[in-house]
Design a protein around this motif. Structure first.
Motif, PDB file in Angstrom:
ATOM      1  N   ILE A 146      -8.377   3.329   7.430  1.00 33.78           N
ATOM      2  CA  ILE A 146      -7.691   2.713   8.559  1.00 33.78           C
ATOM      3  C   ILE A 146      -7.793   3.668   9.737  1.00 33.78           C
ATOM      4  O   ILE A 146      -7.338   4.810   9.644  1.00 33.78           O
ATOM      5  CB  ILE A 146      -6.200   2.436   8.268  1.00 33.78           C
ATOM      6  CG1 ILE A 146      -6.024   1.580   7.010  1.00 33.78           C
ATOM      7  CG2 ILE A 146      -5.543   1.743   9.468  1.00 33.78           C
ATOM      8  CD1 ILE A 146      -4.565   1.360   6.632  1.00 33.78           C
ATOM      9  N   VAL A 167      -9.498  -1.679  10.206  1.00 30.21           N
ATOM     10  CA  VAL A 167      -9.302  -1.482   8.775  1.00 30.21           C
ATOM     11  C   VAL A 167     -10.665  -1.566   8.100  1.00 30.21           C
ATOM     12  O   VAL A 167     -11.325  -2.610   8.139  1.00 30.21           O
ATOM     13  CB  VAL A 167      -8.346  -2.538   8.188  1.00 30.21           C
ATOM     14  CG1 VAL A 167      -8.249  -2.376   6.667  1.00 30.21           C
ATOM     15  CG2 VAL A 167      -6.970  -2.424   8.825  1.00 30.21           C
ATOM     16  N   ALA A 172      -9.399  -4.994   1.650  1.00 27.46           N
ATOM     17  CA  ALA A 172      -8.227  -5.243   2.491  1.00 27.46           C
ATOM     18  C   ALA A 172      -8.328  -6.609   3.163  1.00 27.46           C
ATOM     19  O   ALA A 172      -9.346  -6.947   3.760  1.00 27.46           O
ATOM     20  CB  ALA A 172      -8.091  -4.157   3.546  1.00 27.46           C
ATOM     21  N   LEU A 175      -2.607  -6.622   6.786  1.00 31.66           N
ATOM     22  CA  LEU A 175      -2.122  -5.348   7.310  1.00 31.66           C
ATOM     23  C   LEU A 175      -0.678  -5.512   7.751  1.00 31.66           C
ATOM     24  O   LEU A 175      -0.293  -6.548   8.304  1.00 31.66           O
ATOM     25  CB  LEU A 175      -2.985  -4.909   8.507  1.00 31.66           C
ATOM     26  CG  LEU A 175      -2.664  -3.567   9.151  1.00 31.66           C
ATOM     27  CD1 LEU A 175      -2.968  -2.418   8.194  1.00 31.66           C
ATOM     28  CD2 LEU A 175      -3.469  -3.397  10.439  1.00 31.66           C
ATOM     29  N   LEU A 214       1.119   2.306   8.662  1.00 34.19           N
ATOM     30  CA  LEU A 214       0.260   1.129   8.562  1.00 34.19           C
ATOM     31  C   LEU A 214      -0.205   1.022   7.120  1.00 34.19           C
ATOM     32  O   LEU A 214      -0.689   2.003   6.537  1.00 34.19           O
ATOM     33  CB  LEU A 214      -0.941   1.261   9.492  1.00 34.19           C
ATOM     34  CG  LEU A 214      -0.738   0.835  10.945  1.00 34.19           C
ATOM     35  CD1 LEU A 214      -1.915   1.313  11.786  1.00 34.19           C
ATOM     36  CD2 LEU A 214      -0.585  -0.668  11.065  1.00 34.19           C
ATOM     37  N   ALA A 216      -2.522  -1.363   4.435  1.00 33.18           N
ATOM     38  CA  ALA A 216      -3.478  -2.444   4.189  1.00 33.18           C
ATOM     39  C   ALA A 216      -3.351  -2.883   2.732  1.00 33.18           C
ATOM     40  O   ALA A 216      -3.214  -2.052   1.827  1.00 33.18           O
ATOM     41  CB  ALA A 216      -4.898  -1.966   4.473  1.00 33.18           C
ATOM     42  N   SER A 226      -3.320   3.381   3.483  1.00 28.98           N
ATOM     43  CA  SER A 226      -2.185   3.528   4.390  1.00 28.98           C
ATOM     44  C   SER A 226      -2.421   4.745   5.267  1.00 28.98           C
ATOM     45  O   SER A 226      -3.178   5.659   4.902  1.00 28.98           O
ATOM     46  CB  SER A 226      -0.862   3.682   3.625  1.00 28.98           C
ATOM     47  OG  SER A 226      -0.865   4.851   2.831  1.00 28.98           O
TER      48      SER A 226
END
Length: 244
Positions: A146, A167, A172, A175, A214, A216, A226
């Motif tokens: 990410i 991403v 993934a 998000l 964040l 995913a 993350s």
């Protein structure tokens, strides 16, 4: 952790053993870049090259980074025309380098590389970099699971106005962003994995005291990647008193 005088590389350690770095050129912060410990292990030499629009063949180039490979005692840049320059190492394997004016055009017109050498001058690690021909649209291409580009106002680096990036994590499909207090929002992903969202004015200071996250997830809702997200001022305040 490294400086040329005109440019400085700042560093903050992350709990998992990774770190965040930020380049400042002529006193202007260019945005923080964070790497987890796993990401560091996969990159023999980390590189960050901030861009300023518009990019021309005479645009100055500053390169910052960190040596992760074992056995590297020196670093050099090799230009596409066959010439090279040594890059001085700062603290703990970090470095920053302002490309000399006579070599700037070469970086804009041809691919180049940054090498890590051992004490005998033999190559231990190498990163190939494409020519800096045009200003990329959106976040700079980065293979990290990410990527994160925080948007801030130069008048107050305790605030984050928005976040954008891409991403790249395999599998993934969704998000989310989690504020430090646990509040979580869904972040839309485009077909190519890019994302962008604004932070409401009443929450723009939330990422100064502590990072958000964040995350995913795959189609089953399992976390696949993350990354922490925080204000520039947070990373500065948590760099252990090291000014550069």
């Amino acid at each position: 952790v490294a400086t040329t005088g005109a440019s400085t590389l700042y560093y903050a350690e992350l709990k998992d053993g990774g770190h965040c770095t930020e380049i400042a050129t002529s006193g202007v912060p260019r945005g923080a870049v964070c790497k987890s410990a796993a990401q560091m292990h996969s990159e023999p030499i980390e590189l960050t090259i901030p861009f300023t629009d518009p990019v021309t063949t005479s645009s100055p180039v500053t390169i910052g980074g960190h040596v992760n490979a074992e056995g590297v005692s020196s670093v050099e840049i090799r230009y596409g025309d066959g010439s090279s320059d040594p890059i001085a190492l700062g603290d703990n394997g970090f470095f920053i380098f302002d490309v000399p004016n006579q070599h700037v055009a070469a970086l804009h017109n041809a691919d180049f590389s940054v090498l890590g050498l051992n004490e005998g001058g033999e190559k231990v690690a190498e990163v190939a970099v494409p020519a800096i021909g045009v200003e990329p649209e959106g976040p700079i291409e980065d293979p990290a699971p990410i990527t994160v580009d925080t948007i801030s106002d130069a008048s107050d680096f305790t605030k984050v106005l928005g976040v954008r990036g891409r991403v790249n994590a395999e599998g993934a499909v969704s998000l989310e962003f989690r504020y430090p207090d646990g509040t979580t929002i869904t972040v839309a992903l485009t077909h190519d994995g890019t994302y962008s969202f604004n932070i409401p004015s009443e929450r723009q200071g939330d990422l100064f005291a502590a990072p958000g996250m964040l995350i995913a997830r795959d189609a089953d809702g399992k976390e696949v990647a993350s990354v922490p997200v925080a204000a520039v001022a947070f990373w500065r305040a948590h760099q252990g008193g090291s000014g550069g």
